[in-house]
Write an enzyme that holds these catalytic residues in place. Sequence first.
Site, short mmCIF file in Angstrom:
data_model
loop_
_atom_site.label_atom_id
_atom_site.label_comp_id
_atom_site.label_asym_id
_atom_site.label_seq_id
_atom_site.Cartn_x
_atom_site.Cartn_y
_atom_site.Cartn_z
N HIS A 55 0.85 -1.19 0.00
CA HIS A 55 0.00 0.00 0.00
C HIS A 55 0.89 1.24 0.00
O HIS A 55 2.11 1.16 0.21
CB HIS A 55 -0.92 0.00 1.23
CG HIS A 55 -0.18 -0.07 2.52
ND1 HIS A 55 -0.09 -1.21 3.29
CD2 HIS A 55 0.55 0.86 3.17
CE1 HIS A 55 0.64 -0.97 4.36
NE2 HIS A 55 1.05 0.27 4.30
C1 T46 Z 1 3.10 0.67 6.71
C2 T46 Z 1 3.91 -0.56 6.85
C3 T46 Z 1 5.38 -0.28 6.86
C4 T46 Z 1 -3.57 -0.90 13.86
O1 T46 Z 1 -4.62 -1.17 14.48
N1 T46 Z 1 -2.88 0.21 14.20
C5 T46 Z 1 -1.74 0.57 13.55
O2 T46 Z 1 -1.13 1.62 13.90
C6 T46 Z 1 -1.26 -0.26 12.49
C7 T46 Z 1 -0.01 0.12 11.73
C8 T46 Z 1 -1.98 -1.38 12.17
N2 T46 Z 1 -3.11 -1.70 12.86
C9 T46 Z 1 -3.81 -2.95 12.55
C10 T46 Z 1 -4.46 -2.98 11.19
C11 T46 Z 1 -4.39 -4.44 10.81
O3 T46 Z 1 -5.49 -5.14 11.34
O4 T46 Z 1 -2.85 -4.00 12.54
C12 T46 Z 1 -3.14 -4.94 11.53
C13 T46 Z 1 -1.94 -5.13 10.62
O5 T46 Z 1 -1.71 -3.90 9.89
P1 T46 Z 1 -1.27 -3.89 8.35
O6 T46 Z 1 -1.86 -5.03 7.65
O7 T46 Z 1 -1.59 -2.53 7.80
O8 T46 Z 1 0.31 -4.09 8.47
P2 T46 Z 1 1.40 -3.96 7.31
O9 T46 Z 1 2.61 -4.59 7.84
O10 T46 Z 1 0.90 -4.46 6.01
O11 T46 Z 1 1.65 -2.38 7.12
C14 T46 Z 1 2.18 -1.63 8.19
C15 T46 Z 1 1.45 -0.28 8.34
O12 T46 Z 1 0.04 -0.51 8.42
C16 T46 Z 1 1.71 0.67 7.20
O13 T46 Z 1 1.29 1.96 7.56
O14 T46 Z 1 3.52 1.64 6.07
O15 T46 Z 1 3.57 -1.36 7.99
#
Ligand code: T46
Length: 129
Positions: A51
Amino acid sequence: MSNLGQLIEIPTHGDERGSLSVAEIGGVLPFVVRRAYWIHGTKPGVARGFHAHRKLNQFCVCVSGSVRIVLEDAKGREDVFLNRPDRGLLIGPGVWREMHDLSADCVLLVLADGEYDEADYVRDRQKLT
Ligand code: T46
C-alpha cells in the site's frame, strides 16, 4: 542509496558498554511522532505492506535482523535493504511500500506523524500518481 525514500544515518553514541542511537525532532526526525508500532515475529516467506499512504510520513528502523523494503511510485521501483539499528528509512506520502524477506529475528520499528487511519491507505497500485 534511495530516491523514493531517504536513508538516514542515526546518531549513535558508543562506548565500552555498547551503543545508543537517537532519533529526535531537530535531529534526524523531520516530524513529531504521534504513533509508534513495530513489526516482529513475521512468519517465513510472508511479505507485508502493499500500500501507499495519502498523507502519512514514516521513519522505519530495523532494530533487529533484516528486511528488504520495496518502494515504488509512478516513476520507478527500488529495493532498500535495512539491517542496522543505526540507519533509518524515511518514507513519505504517495510511495508504495512492500516488506519482503523479513528475517526470523526482524523487528521493524516504525515512527509515524499520524494516528492510525484506514482512510489514509491507498491499496490500489494503479492509483499511485
Ligand atoms: C506501513 C507498513 C510499513 C492498527 O490497528 N494500528 C496501527 O497503527 C497499524 C499500523 C496497524 N493496525 C492494525 C491494522 C491491521 O489489522 O494492525 C493490523 C496489521 O496492519 P497492516 O496489515 O496494515 O500491516 P502492514 O505490515 O501491512 O503495514 C504496516 C502499516 O500498516 C503501514 O502503515 O507503512 O507497515
